[in-house]
Design a protein around this motif. Sequence first.
Motif, PDB file in Angstrom:
ATOM      1  N   ALA A   1       0.813  -1.213   0.000  1.00  4.29           N
ATOM      2  CA  ALA A   1       0.000   0.000   0.000  1.00  4.29           C
ATOM      3  C   ALA A   1       0.845   1.261   0.000  1.00  4.29           C
ATOM      4  O   ALA A   1       0.322   2.352   0.243  1.00  4.29           O
ATOM      5  N   GLU A   2       2.141   1.136  -0.288  1.00  2.00           N
ATOM      6  CA  GLU A   2       3.037   2.289  -0.221  1.00  2.00           C
ATOM      7  C   GLU A   2       3.677   2.606  -1.567  1.00  2.00           C
ATOM      8  O   GLU A   2       4.010   1.706  -2.348  1.00  2.00           O
ATOM      9  N   LEU A   3       3.871   3.909  -1.794  1.00  2.00           N
ATOM     10  CA  LEU A   3       4.627   4.415  -2.930  1.00  2.00           C
ATOM     11  C   LEU A   3       5.940   4.994  -2.404  1.00  2.00           C
ATOM     12  O   LEU A   3       5.947   5.671  -1.373  1.00  2.00           O
ATOM     13  N   HIS A   4       7.030   4.746  -3.109  1.00  2.22           N
ATOM     14  CA  HIS A   4       8.338   5.219  -2.685  1.00  2.22           C
ATOM     15  C   HIS A   4       8.785   6.359  -3.596  1.00  2.22           C
ATOM     16  O   HIS A   4       8.728   6.251  -4.829  1.00  2.22           O
ATOM     17  N   LEU A   5       9.226   7.461  -2.984  1.00  2.00           N
ATOM     18  CA  LEU A   5       9.546   8.681  -3.717  1.00  2.00           C
ATOM     19  C   LEU A   5      11.049   8.831  -3.949  1.00  2.00           C
ATOM     20  O   LEU A   5      11.868   8.264  -3.208  1.00  2.00           O
ATOM     21  N   ALA A   6      11.371   9.630  -4.962  1.00  2.00           N
ATOM     22  CA  ALA A   6      12.773   9.845  -5.307  1.00  2.00           C
ATOM     23  C   ALA A   6      13.543  10.527  -4.187  1.00  2.00           C
ATOM     24  O   ALA A   6      14.758  10.339  -4.058  1.00  2.00           O
ATOM     25  N   ASP A   7      12.857  11.305  -3.347  1.00  2.16           N
ATOM     26  CA  ASP A   7      13.542  11.993  -2.252  1.00  2.16           C
ATOM     27  C   ASP A   7      13.687  11.118  -1.009  1.00  2.16           C
ATOM     28  O   ASP A   7      14.118  11.591   0.047  1.00  2.16           O
TER      29      ASP A   7
ATOM     30  N   LEU B   1      -6.248  20.627   0.460  1.00  2.00           N
ATOM     31  CA  LEU B   1      -6.355  19.338   1.142  1.00  2.00           C
ATOM     32  C   LEU B   1      -5.339  18.342   0.583  1.00  2.00           C
ATOM     33  O   LEU B   1      -4.712  17.590   1.344  1.00  2.00           O
ATOM     34  N   ARG B   2      -5.178  18.304  -0.737  1.00  2.00           N
ATOM     35  CA  ARG B   2      -4.200  17.395  -1.333  1.00  2.00           C
ATOM     36  C   ARG B   2      -2.810  17.662  -0.773  1.00  2.00           C
ATOM     37  O   ARG B   2      -2.072  16.736  -0.416  1.00  2.00           O
ATOM     38  N   ALA B   3      -2.455  18.947  -0.702  1.00  2.05           N
ATOM     39  CA  ALA B   3      -1.137  19.305  -0.173  1.00  2.05           C
ATOM     40  C   ALA B   3      -1.016  18.936   1.305  1.00  2.05           C
ATOM     41  O   ALA B   3       0.035  18.469   1.761  1.00  2.05           O
ATOM     42  N   PHE B   4      -2.077  19.138   2.046  1.00  4.57           N
ATOM     43  CA  PHE B   4      -2.092  18.808   3.473  1.00  4.57           C
ATOM     44  C   PHE B   4      -1.838  17.313   3.673  1.00  4.57           C
ATOM     45  O   PHE B   4      -1.015  16.912   4.506  1.00  4.57           O
ATOM     46  N   PHE B   5      -2.532  16.487   2.914  1.00  6.72           N
ATOM     47  CA  PHE B   5      -2.346  15.039   3.041  1.00  6.72           C
ATOM     48  C   PHE B   5      -0.967  14.606   2.538  1.00  6.72           C
ATOM     49  O   PHE B   5      -0.336  13.712   3.114  1.00  6.72           O
ATOM     50  N   LEU B   6      -0.494  15.236   1.462  1.00  5.25           N
ATOM     51  CA  LEU B   6       0.827  14.905   0.938  1.00  5.25           C
ATOM     52  C   LEU B   6       1.907  15.156   1.982  1.00  5.25           C
ATOM     53  O   LEU B   6       2.835  14.346   2.155  1.00  5.25           O
ATOM     54  N   GLU B   7       1.802  16.262   2.696  1.00  8.51           N
ATOM     55  CA  GLU B   7       2.771  16.571   3.748  1.00  8.51           C
ATOM     56  C   GLU B   7       2.780  15.506   4.844  1.00  8.51           C
ATOM     57  O   GLU B   7       3.782  15.330   5.540  1.00  8.51           O
ATOM     58  N   ARG B   8       1.686  14.799   4.983  1.00  7.97           N
ATOM     59  CA  ARG B   8       1.560  13.758   6.016  1.00  7.97           C
ATOM     60  C   ARG B   8       1.753  12.362   5.450  1.00  7.97           C
ATOM     61  O   ARG B   8       1.397  11.363   6.077  1.00  7.97           O
TER      62      ARG B   8
ATOM     63  N   LEU C   1      -1.284   9.742  -0.196  1.00  2.53           N
ATOM     64  CA  LEU C   1      -1.835  10.058  -1.510  1.00  2.53           C
ATOM     65  C   LEU C   1      -3.347  10.089  -1.379  1.00  2.53           C
ATOM     66  O   LEU C   1      -4.002   9.052  -1.195  1.00  2.53           O
ATOM     67  N   MET C   2      -3.917  11.289  -1.433  1.00  2.00           N
ATOM     68  CA  MET C   2      -5.358  11.505  -1.375  1.00  2.00           C
ATOM     69  C   MET C   2      -5.726  12.480  -2.489  1.00  2.00           C
ATOM     70  O   MET C   2      -4.915  13.326  -2.868  1.00  2.00           O
ATOM     71  N   ARG C   3      -6.941  12.372  -2.988  1.00  2.00           N
ATOM     72  CA  ARG C   3      -7.392  13.288  -4.038  1.00  2.00           C
ATOM     73  C   ARG C   3      -8.848  13.649  -3.795  1.00  2.00           C
ATOM     74  O   ARG C   3      -9.755  13.109  -4.441  1.00  2.00           O
ATOM     75  N   PRO C   4      -9.108  14.561  -2.835  1.00  2.00           N
ATOM     76  CA  PRO C   4     -10.491  14.919  -2.498  1.00  2.00           C
ATOM     77  C   PRO C   4     -11.265  15.436  -3.710  1.00  2.00           C
ATOM     78  O   PRO C   4     -10.700  16.072  -4.606  1.00  2.00           O
ATOM     79  N   LEU C   5     -12.549  15.139  -3.715  1.00  2.00           N
ATOM     80  CA  LEU C   5     -13.454  15.631  -4.750  1.00  2.00           C
ATOM     81  C   LEU C   5     -14.125  16.879  -4.194  1.00  2.00           C
ATOM     82  O   LEU C   5     -15.142  16.804  -3.511  1.00  2.00           O
TER      83      LEU C   5
ATOM     84  N   ASP D   1      -0.857   4.869  -0.232  1.00  2.00           N
ATOM     85  CA  ASP D   1      -1.746   5.037  -1.378  1.00  2.00           C
ATOM     86  C   ASP D   1      -3.181   4.785  -0.926  1.00  2.00           C
ATOM     87  O   ASP D   1      -3.713   3.676  -1.035  1.00  2.00           O
ATOM     88  N   ALA D   2      -3.829   5.821  -0.422  1.00  2.00           N
ATOM     89  CA  ALA D   2      -5.164   5.671   0.172  1.00  2.00           C
ATOM     90  C   ALA D   2      -6.278   5.614  -0.861  1.00  2.00           C
ATOM     91  O   ALA D   2      -7.437   5.378  -0.501  1.00  2.00           O
ATOM     92  N   ILE D   3      -5.949   5.823  -2.138  1.00  2.00           N
ATOM     93  CA  ILE D   3      -6.984   5.772  -3.181  1.00  2.00           C
ATOM     94  C   ILE D   3      -6.624   4.778  -4.280  1.00  2.00           C
ATOM     95  O   ILE D   3      -7.135   4.850  -5.394  1.00  2.00           O
ATOM     96  N   SER D   4      -5.737   3.834  -3.953  1.00  2.00           N
ATOM     97  CA  SER D   4      -5.394   2.761  -4.892  1.00  2.00           C
ATOM     98  C   SER D   4      -4.965   3.292  -6.257  1.00  2.00           C
ATOM     99  O   SER D   4      -5.285   2.705  -7.296  1.00  2.00           O
ATOM    100  N   SER D   5      -4.209   4.414  -6.222  1.00  2.00           N
ATOM    101  CA  SER D   5      -3.711   5.024  -7.464  1.00  2.00           C
ATOM    102  C   SER D   5      -4.807   5.158  -8.514  1.00  2.00           C
ATOM    103  O   SER D   5      -4.715   4.640  -9.635  1.00  2.00           O
ATOM    104  N   TRP D   6      -5.842   5.906  -8.112  1.00  2.00           N
ATOM    105  CA  TRP D   6      -7.029   6.145  -8.934  1.00  2.00           C
ATOM    106  C   TRP D   6      -7.851   4.871  -9.077  1.00  2.00           C
ATOM    107  O   TRP D   6      -8.323   4.528 -10.154  1.00  2.00           O
TER     108      TRP D   6
END
Length: 432
Positions: free
Chosen positions: A27-33, A383-390, A393-397, A39-44
């Motif tokens: 359930a995790e994505l690994h970033l370049a940094d 909200l997307r930025a808020f969740f990203l900082e934590r 991966l979320m994409r509120p509607l 991944d709370a939304i199963s990558s769309w």
Amino acid sequence: MTSPVWHPFTQHGLKEPIPHVVGAKGAELHLADGGTLIDAISSWWVTTHGHCHPRIAAAIADQAGRLDQMIFAGYTHEPAEQVARGLVALAPRAPGRPPLAHVFYSDSGSTAVEVALKMALGYWHNRALDGGSMARAHILVMEHSYHGDTIGAMSVGERGVYNQAWAPLLFDVGAIPFPAPGREQQTLAALEAACADKARPPAAFIVEPLVLGAGGMLVYSPAILREMAAICARHDVLFIADEVMTGWGRTGTMFACEQAGVAPDIMAVAKGITGGAIPLAATLSTAAIFDAHVSTDRSRQFFHSSSYTANPIACAAAAANLAIWREEDVAGRIAALSASLARRLERIAAHPALDNPRGLGAIGAIDLRTADAGYLSDLAPRLRAFFLERGLLMRPLGNSIYWMPPYCIDEAQLDRLFDAILSAADRFGGTA
């Protein structure tokens, strides 16, 4: 250096950060940094068993070394045959209704819906040629629905800012109101009237069964879905189920139609068909719809394809996914996850800044009380930025916060997700 990539559903003029993902597991994505995201939304909404599932990855690697691609017009291969047999066996059934018996492959949810619409219109066109009925071309849709971003799929979805630039290309449809609580009978009455219209008899009614995804994760009951299908059957209107998002266990059963005891005439599936590993889609139909296109007259064949129809590698991934469903307790994992999500939803629903809690199976959503609501709300990117900082991966509607995680997500990851939702409610609730 500026990237040449043009991202979907992204306003590049806002210059929002675009994280670079280099790997994934579970359930995790690994970033370049060096960071990770849950991944709370199963990558769309596509990843079911988890990212890089070993059985699916192995099937892809094996197939890539044996048969990578071939034309599917007039040819076949074993992975496509195997998956088609599996889909027909799994398809929803209902007493007294013909089963889904044929499988047409495509490459995305949008194209699976395009195929469904073309099947429906082709069915009525060819029946008219045989003198069995008048040709029908009118499509009924549900208010707030979303079926994809190609022209036909947009035509049968909600009209709004996200498709207004292409309005001249969209065809006319009849809209049935969403069966919101207290409005169910209005919906059924509108559908009955539309189906009974002798001046313009509908060819088909297309729905997202039980949950409308991009329309705001709106949930309605199996009883209403069952009655809508019954109305269509009484008036000989084809019933199309768009199970692209709701299929593969998302609502708690393999397909949402099962909960209503509904067997559609046509069903579109995609997203989780390969476990989310690689693009593939399929449109299933009854024998009657297939048979309407069978003739010695070549002009009556079904004129649709893409270069990658039934790609062998994608079909091999789908076959591995079907094997996982057969051989592992996926239903048990979904049931446990659904119960865990329901408990957490009940807990956060008490927050004064949160409203309209709703969920079904492994899908859940809640609205943030705010004056800044709607799809283009400025709240959504904040909200997307808020969740990203934590690390999420979320994409509120708009102001609707939803979750649809992979079935492998663990309790600690769920705790992080719901703690962040509560923090977001504290931070943004009531803001403009």
